[in-house]
Design an enzyme around this catalytic site. Structure first.
Site, short mmCIF file in Angstrom:
data_model
loop_
_atom_site.label_atom_id
_atom_site.label_comp_id
_atom_site.label_asym_id
_atom_site.label_seq_id
_atom_site.Cartn_x
_atom_site.Cartn_y
_atom_site.Cartn_z
N ASP A 40 0.75 -0.86 -0.66
CA ASP A 40 -0.44 -0.06 -0.15
C ASP A 40 0.97 1.32 -0.30
O ASP A 40 0.23 2.46 0.40
CB ASP A 40 -1.02 0.18 0.94
CG ASP A 40 -2.47 -1.51 1.13
OD1 ASP A 40 -2.54 -1.01 -0.68
OD2 ASP A 40 -2.81 -0.99 2.46
N LYS B 1 3.11 0.65 -4.66
CA LYS B 1 4.14 0.33 -5.89
C LYS B 1 3.43 0.91 -7.20
O LYS B 1 4.14 0.89 -8.39
CB LYS B 1 5.27 -0.75 -5.19
CG LYS B 1 5.49 -1.06 -4.19
CD LYS B 1 6.17 -2.41 -4.13
CE LYS B 1 4.88 -3.13 -3.67
NZ LYS B 1 3.65 -2.46 -2.11
N THR B 2 2.49 -0.02 -6.99
CA THR B 2 1.68 -0.30 -8.65
C THR B 2 0.96 0.40 -9.04
O THR B 2 1.54 0.90 -10.36
CB THR B 2 0.38 -1.75 -8.40
OG1 THR B 2 0.83 -2.18 -7.95
CG2 THR B 2 -0.33 -1.89 -9.27
N HIS C 191 3.95 -9.01 -0.63
CA HIS C 191 5.28 -9.60 -0.02
C HIS C 191 5.24 -11.02 -0.63
O HIS C 191 6.95 -11.07 -0.46
CB HIS C 191 4.52 -9.65 1.80
CG HIS C 191 5.89 -9.57 2.48
ND1 HIS C 191 7.36 -8.71 2.02
CD2 HIS C 191 6.55 -10.38 3.43
CE1 HIS C 191 8.33 -8.95 3.17
NE2 HIS C 191 7.53 -10.23 3.50
P1 GDP Z 1 0.71 -1.10 -3.42
O1 GDP Z 1 0.20 -2.02 -2.68
O2 GDP Z 1 2.77 -0.79 -3.25
O3 GDP Z 1 1.67 -1.60 -4.98
O4 GDP Z 1 0.26 0.09 -3.53
P2 GDP Z 1 -0.93 0.93 -4.31
O5 GDP Z 1 -0.32 1.07 -5.55
O6 GDP Z 1 -2.10 -0.34 -4.90
O7 GDP Z 1 -1.41 1.97 -3.72
C1 GDP Z 1 -2.07 1.75 -2.36
C2 GDP Z 1 -3.05 3.07 -2.03
O8 GDP Z 1 -2.27 4.42 -2.24
C3 GDP Z 1 -4.11 3.25 -3.36
O9 GDP Z 1 -5.44 3.68 -2.83
C4 GDP Z 1 -3.20 4.50 -3.45
O10 GDP Z 1 -4.94 5.43 -4.50
C5 GDP Z 1 -2.95 5.21 -2.95
N1 GDP Z 1 -1.97 5.71 -3.69
C6 GDP Z 1 -0.36 5.54 -4.23
N2 GDP Z 1 -0.24 6.04 -4.73
C7 GDP Z 1 0.11 7.68 -4.28
C8 GDP Z 1 0.07 8.93 -4.30
O11 GDP Z 1 1.27 9.00 -4.39
N3 GDP Z 1 -0.64 9.92 -3.02
C9 GDP Z 1 -1.19 9.63 -2.25
N4 GDP Z 1 -2.45 10.46 -2.33
N5 GDP Z 1 -2.11 8.19 -2.34
C10 GDP Z 1 -1.55 7.39 -3.52
MG MG Z 2 0.82 -3.43 -5.27
#
Ligand code: GDP
Ligand code: MG
Length: 392
Positions: free
Chosen positions: A21, A24-25, A84
């Site tokens: 969260d 990354k994606t 993970h």
């Molecule tokens: P991952 O699990 O690392 O791949 O994270 P995700 O890309 O799925 O993002 C997790 C959450 O964080 C989602 O609700 C995104 O919309 C939010 N998010 C991701 N990047 C940003 C950002 O740059 N700014 C904000 N405010 N939220 C973000």
């Molecule tokens: Mg992801």
């Protein structure tokens, strides 16, 4: 119609890593969006990345999404993984083969357990260069929040230094994957800055075609009137007709008198090629699958090593009961299948789903080196995946 891939720029493998969260994606999608607007990539939306196909590798199911794109100077294959467990498996087996990584840390949340674990894994599997994307910078943009981002940056630099990455020199770029995806010019500019940091900070990996030749033997055949032929994929280096080679396992040195790929003769073969090597004067029964053909003196077979091993969970087809010191499974190292004794040291017990350090003593010598991936099997199923950390 589809056109062939033309290699015009050096190629590198990179990937995003970091706590769930932290974005990354979203960042991966944003990078493809920014580069598609520059005309050197294809936009891959968030849901296409997050519904990654399952890839089977060494009998282990791994979820991984690959996107590819180009900057001005390089061609990149970029991996993003959903969970993970996928990072752990992918990195310990060497399936990810990262030349560099983008560590995504949310500026809102700071370092979290998986942030630390991924840095640890990266160090263990030999990822030497990390660039930090301090993500969600849009959410910590003013007043007291800005101080928070500064603190997180300090904390990340300290973490990297503690793991041997020289945190003071590591580029830390404040980005917002989310705002860049929405097309906000300030934040698309930040993505450009991140990519520039990757281009300049992650060096080109050593060209493995220049390394000493090594081919793990997959099959052995006899060509009547010509002699013994071994087949396999060249793991590294280059080999030419007339070269001297050593057959490790058969304890013999010989000369390559013929070289073919898919039935066609060739003068020289290199890393990645699938080839048949005709070996002068080697009896058919002296060489077997699991042996290694290599440049003479370039590798020293050994049997004791330490490794970082991921023990598959029952849900992943692995064991349902723990592994303890004295465990004697089969180790699949390149094409070799060798029994080995496991010593877990002070930890003593590894439960399914754990990642542990172990010492292994194989039943015979094989060429080993740090970074070499292997699988652990028991009764015909894969129960673990590991990487050699040190040869003893
Ligand atoms: P991952 O699990 O690392 O791949 O994270 P995700 O890309 O799925 O993002 C997790 C959450 O964080 C989602 O609700 C995104 O919309 C939010 N998010 C991701 N990047 C940003 C950002 O740059 N700014 C904000 N405010 N939220 C973000
Ligand atoms: Mg992801």
């Amino acid at each position: 119609s589809r056109t062939a891939y033309v290699r015009t720029k050096p190629h590198l493998n990179i990937g995003t890593m970091g706590h769930v969260d932290h974005g990354k994606t979203t960042l991966t999608a944003a990078i493809t969006k920014v580069l598609s607007e520059r005309g050197t990539g294809t936009f891959v939306p968030f849901d296409r990345i997050d519904r990654a196909p399952e890839e089977a590798r060494r009998g282990i199911t791994i979820n991984v999404a690959h996107v590819e794109y180009e900057t001005d100077t390089r061609h990149y294959a970029h991996v993003d993984m959903p969970g993970h467990a996928d990072y752990v498996k992918n990195m310990v087996t060497g399936a990810a083969q990262l030349d560099g990584a983008i560590l995504v840390v949310s500026a809102l949340d700071g370092i979290m357990p998986q942030t630390t674990e991924h840095v640890l894994l990266a160090r263990q599997v030999g990822v030497d260069h990390i660039v930090v994307a301090l993500n969600k910078a849009d959410a910590v943009d003013d007043g007291e929040d800005a101080v928070l981002a500064d603190l997180v940056e300090l904390e990340v630099r300290e973490l990297l230094t503690a793991h041997g990455y020289g945190g003071d020199a590591v580029p830390v770029v404040r980005v917002s994957g989310l705002k860049a995806l929405e097309g906000d010019p300030r934040w698309t500019g930040a993505i450009e800055a991140l990519l520039d940091a990757v281009d300049t900070y992650v060096p080109m990996p050593v060209r493995y075609v220049d390394a000493p030749f090594l081919l793990p033997v997959e099959n052995v055949l006899t060509i009547t009137g010509r002699g013994t032929v071994v087949t396999g994929a060249v793991e590294r280096g280059t080999v030419r007709v007339g070269d001297r080679v050593e057959v490790l396992g058969a304890d013999t040195e010989t000369v390559v008198t013929g070289l073919e790929t898919f039935g066609k003769p060739m003068e020289s073969a290199q890393a990645g090629d699938n080839v048949a090597l005709l070996l002068r004067g080697v009896p058919r029964d002296a060489v077997r699958r699991g042996h290694v053909v290599a440049a003479p003196g370039s590798v020293e077979p050994r049997r004791r090593f330490t490794a970082r091993v991921y023990v598959l969970s029952g849900r992943e087809g692995g064991r349902t009961t723990p592994v303890t010191t004295g465990y004697r499974p089969q180790f699949y190292v390149r094409t070799a299948d060798v029994v080995g004794d496991v010593d877990l040291g002070e930890v003593a017990v590894a439960r399914p789903g754990d990642t542990v350090t172990m010492t292994v003593e194989l039943g015979r010598d094989v060429p080993l080196e740090p970074g070499l991936g292997f699988a652990i099997r028991e009764g015909g199923r894969t129960v673990g995946a590991g990487t050699v950390t040190e040869v003893l």
